[in-house]
Design a protein around this motif. Sequence first.
Motif, PDB file in Angstrom:
ATOM      1  N   GLU A  72       0.842  -1.188   0.000  1.00 59.20           N
ATOM      2  CA  GLU A  72       0.000   0.000   0.000  1.00 59.20           C
ATOM      3  C   GLU A  72       0.880   1.241   0.000  1.00 59.20           C
ATOM      4  O   GLU A  72       2.053   1.189   0.380  1.00 59.20           O
ATOM      5  CB  GLU A  72      -0.909   0.037   1.235  1.00 59.20           C
ATOM      6  N   LEU A  73       0.292   2.375  -0.423  1.00 60.85           N
ATOM      7  CA  LEU A  73       0.990   3.649  -0.395  1.00 60.85           C
ATOM      8  C   LEU A  73       0.671   4.376   0.905  1.00 60.85           C
ATOM      9  O   LEU A  73      -0.493   4.477   1.303  1.00 60.85           O
ATOM     10  CB  LEU A  73       0.595   4.507  -1.598  1.00 60.85           C
ATOM     11  N   ARG A  74       1.698   4.908   1.564  1.00 59.20           N
ATOM     12  CA  ARG A  74       1.552   5.585   2.855  1.00 59.20           C
ATOM     13  C   ARG A  74       1.997   7.035   2.718  1.00 59.20           C
ATOM     14  O   ARG A  74       3.078   7.316   2.200  1.00 59.20           O
ATOM     15  CB  ARG A  74       2.412   4.903   3.933  1.00 59.20           C
ATOM     16  N   ASP A  75       1.188   7.975   3.197  1.00 58.36           N
ATOM     17  CA  ASP A  75       1.564   9.381   3.185  1.00 58.36           C
ATOM     18  C   ASP A  75       2.567   9.662   4.295  1.00 58.36           C
ATOM     19  O   ASP A  75       2.475   9.114   5.397  1.00 58.36           O
ATOM     20  CB  ASP A  75       0.336  10.269   3.381  1.00 58.36           C
ATOM     21  N   GLY A  76       3.529  10.513   4.000  1.00 58.76           N
ATOM     22  CA  GLY A  76       4.526  10.870   4.989  1.00 58.76           C
ATOM     23  C   GLY A  76       5.345  12.054   4.524  1.00 58.76           C
ATOM     24  O   GLY A  76       4.944  12.788   3.610  1.00 58.76           O
ATOM     25  N   THR A  77       6.484  12.252   5.144  1.00 54.32           N
ATOM     26  CA  THR A  77       7.400  13.321   4.754  1.00 54.32           C
ATOM     27  C   THR A  77       8.808  12.767   4.616  1.00 54.32           C
ATOM     28  O   THR A  77       9.181  11.794   5.277  1.00 54.32           O
ATOM     29  CB  THR A  77       7.420  14.466   5.791  1.00 54.32           C
ATOM     30  N   ALA A  78       9.567  13.385   3.739  1.00 54.73           N
ATOM     31  CA  ALA A  78      10.997  13.093   3.592  1.00 54.73           C
ATOM     32  C   ALA A  78      11.744  14.413   3.703  1.00 54.73           C
ATOM     33  O   ALA A  78      11.201  15.483   3.383  1.00 54.73           O
ATOM     34  CB  ALA A  78      11.282  12.421   2.258  1.00 54.73           C
ATOM     35  N   VAL A  79      12.979  14.348   4.180  1.00 55.94           N
ATOM     36  CA  VAL A  79      13.815  15.539   4.300  1.00 55.94           C
ATOM     37  C   VAL A  79      15.225  15.187   3.844  1.00 55.94           C
ATOM     38  O   VAL A  79      15.748  14.111   4.188  1.00 55.94           O
ATOM     39  CB  VAL A  79      13.864  16.066   5.753  1.00 55.94           C
ATOM     40  N   THR A  80      15.826  16.057   3.031  1.00 56.20           N
ATOM     41  CA  THR A  80      17.249  15.922   2.708  1.00 56.20           C
ATOM     42  C   THR A  80      17.999  17.081   3.347  1.00 56.20           C
ATOM     43  O   THR A  80      17.566  18.235   3.261  1.00 56.20           O
ATOM     44  CB  THR A  80      17.513  15.917   1.193  1.00 56.20           C
ATOM     45  N   ILE A  81      19.102  16.764   4.019  1.00 57.40           N
ATOM     46  CA  ILE A  81      19.963  17.771   4.633  1.00 57.40           C
ATOM     47  C   ILE A  81      21.346  17.608   4.014  1.00 57.40           C
ATOM     48  O   ILE A  81      22.049  16.630   4.297  1.00 57.40           O
ATOM     49  CB  ILE A  81      20.037  17.621   6.165  1.00 57.40           C
ATOM     50  N   PHE A  82      21.719  18.540   3.157  1.00 54.85           N
ATOM     51  CA  PHE A  82      23.054  18.543   2.551  1.00 54.85           C
ATOM     52  C   PHE A  82      23.920  19.568   3.279  1.00 54.85           C
ATOM     53  O   PHE A  82      23.504  20.715   3.479  1.00 54.85           O
ATOM     54  CB  PHE A  82      22.987  18.927   1.070  1.00 54.85           C
ATOM     55  N   VAL A  83      25.129  19.171   3.651  1.00 60.59           N
ATOM     56  CA  VAL A  83      26.027  20.083   4.348  1.00 60.59           C
ATOM     57  C   VAL A  83      27.466  19.593   4.160  1.00 60.59           C
ATOM     58  O   VAL A  83      27.703  18.400   3.992  1.00 60.59           O
ATOM     59  CB  VAL A  83      25.672  20.153   5.846  1.00 60.59           C
ATOM     60  N   THR A  84      28.406  20.520   4.153  1.00 67.13           N
ATOM     61  CA  THR A  84      29.817  20.135   4.091  1.00 67.13           C
ATOM     62  C   THR A  84      30.395  20.117   5.496  1.00 67.13           C
ATOM     63  O   THR A  84      29.974  20.881   6.372  1.00 67.13           O
ATOM     64  CB  THR A  84      30.628  21.112   3.221  1.00 67.13           C
ATOM     65  N   GLU A  85      31.364  19.225   5.716  1.00 63.59           N
ATOM     66  CA  GLU A  85      32.010  19.155   7.016  1.00 63.59           C
ATOM     67  C   GLU A  85      33.366  18.474   6.896  1.00 63.59           C
ATOM     68  O   GLU A  85      33.666  17.815   5.892  1.00 63.59           O
ATOM     69  CB  GLU A  85      31.122  18.429   8.041  1.00 63.59           C
ATOM     70  N   ASP A  86      34.165  18.606   7.948  1.00 68.18           N
ATOM     71  CA  ASP A  86      35.466  17.932   8.013  1.00 68.18           C
ATOM     72  C   ASP A  86      35.294  16.501   8.488  1.00 68.18           C
ATOM     73  O   ASP A  86      34.516  16.226   9.401  1.00 68.18           O
ATOM     74  CB  ASP A  86      36.387  18.669   8.984  1.00 68.18           C
ATOM     75  N   PHE A  87      36.064  15.598   7.894  1.00 67.92           N
ATOM     76  CA  PHE A  87      35.947  14.166   8.159  1.00 67.92           C
ATOM     77  C   PHE A  87      37.329  13.609   8.470  1.00 67.92           C
ATOM     78  O   PHE A  87      38.318  13.966   7.818  1.00 67.92           O
ATOM     79  CB  PHE A  87      35.374  13.487   6.903  1.00 67.92           C
ATOM     80  N   LEU A  88      37.406  12.728   9.468  1.00 65.81           N
ATOM     81  CA  LEU A  88      38.671  12.092   9.808  1.00 65.81           C
ATOM     82  C   LEU A  88      38.921  10.899   8.888  1.00 65.81           C
ATOM     83  O   LEU A  88      38.080  10.002   8.798  1.00 65.81           O
ATOM     84  CB  LEU A  88      38.667  11.627  11.268  1.00 65.81           C
ATOM     85  N   PRO A  89      40.066  10.828   8.202  1.00 63.52           N
ATOM     86  CA  PRO A  89      40.288   9.784   7.199  1.00 63.52           C
ATOM     87  C   PRO A  89      40.406   8.376   7.767  1.00 63.52           C
ATOM     88  O   PRO A  89      40.002   7.422   7.107  1.00 63.52           O
ATOM     89  CB  PRO A  89      41.597  10.214   6.518  1.00 63.52           C
ATOM     90  N   GLU A  90      40.952   8.224   8.967  1.00 58.42           N
ATOM     91  CA  GLU A  90      41.140   6.888   9.523  1.00 58.42           C
ATOM     92  C   GLU A  90      39.922   6.424  10.312  1.00 58.42           C
ATOM     93  O   GLU A  90      39.361   5.360  10.060  1.00 58.42           O
ATOM     94  CB  GLU A  90      42.396   6.863  10.409  1.00 58.42           C
TER      95      GLU A  90
END
Length: 303
Positions: A72-90
């Motif tokens: 069945e189809l269900r009504d709801g909401t979706a959200v996308t949050i795009f953001v840049t940030e620093d990431f630790l490589p290891e």
Amino acid sequence: MKFYQITLLLCGFVLVSCTNSEGNLIPNSENSQLNKSAEAPQRQLSEAFKAYWYAGDAEITSYALSQERYGELRDGTAVTIFVTEDFLPEAQVKADRASSSNIPVLKLNKTKNYVTGIYPYTVMSSTFTPAAAKSAALKISHATQEWCGHVYVQLNNRDQFEIIQHSYFEGEADASKTLEKTWLENDVWNLIRLKPEELPTGNLTMLPSFEFFRMHHKDIEAHNVSAKRTTTDSLVAYELNYPALKRNLKIYYNKDFPHTIERWEESYADGLVTTATKMKRIKTAYWGQNSTTFEHLRDSLGL
């Protein structure tokens, strides 16, 4: 060149709280093999890109969701949050402080909320894709919560794709595996925002989204897919068709920068189609807006 040196192109930017980018490897459309991360070619980031993504805030978009679940189809909401940030490589987690060894990434947090009968679903996927290096996501995580229990999957991009999963389902609980590197469907959303001309097209192999694997209780493995881009007016439709899975995904984005995602649809053999259509979009530094005085911003998103 050492792995961490890839970040030097972006070291001049001041990245605020949830802001930064960079990392491992993506194949081109002629070669499905990924190189070592230190060998990743660099993409040129435009001044418009830097002004938009390194301004110290995030892009948040709400979508009206019609989600297929249990036939069945269900009504709801979706959200996308795009953001840049620093990431630790290891450690492959967000960095708490600035360092020349950090990797700048474009992060997407994608959420869905809908109800099936009496009980709710909460779904979230996070994808951390290098901004400067043409590389696959360094890390992907996915979690689903509902009244039966919850599941969690994580991919770390090292010499191979390292995957762990935990689930309340007996056949899925506490498992781990490694996979050869290939295209990642979760990465596609970030690649649209980074440089959509780098999206793969033609016949190739791809690891479908972790949401798909867990919702359909399938083994996590790469599948053959046919990928194409079609331009219609101001929008481009990027389409993935998985013949063995009888699954089709279309993502519609603006052909002009910043290539915002306006809607998407996902269909299966049963004929039901999941759709998400943009409601509202704002740019804001949400991580500092946890006081009740900021609750009006949810109204700005139609939430």
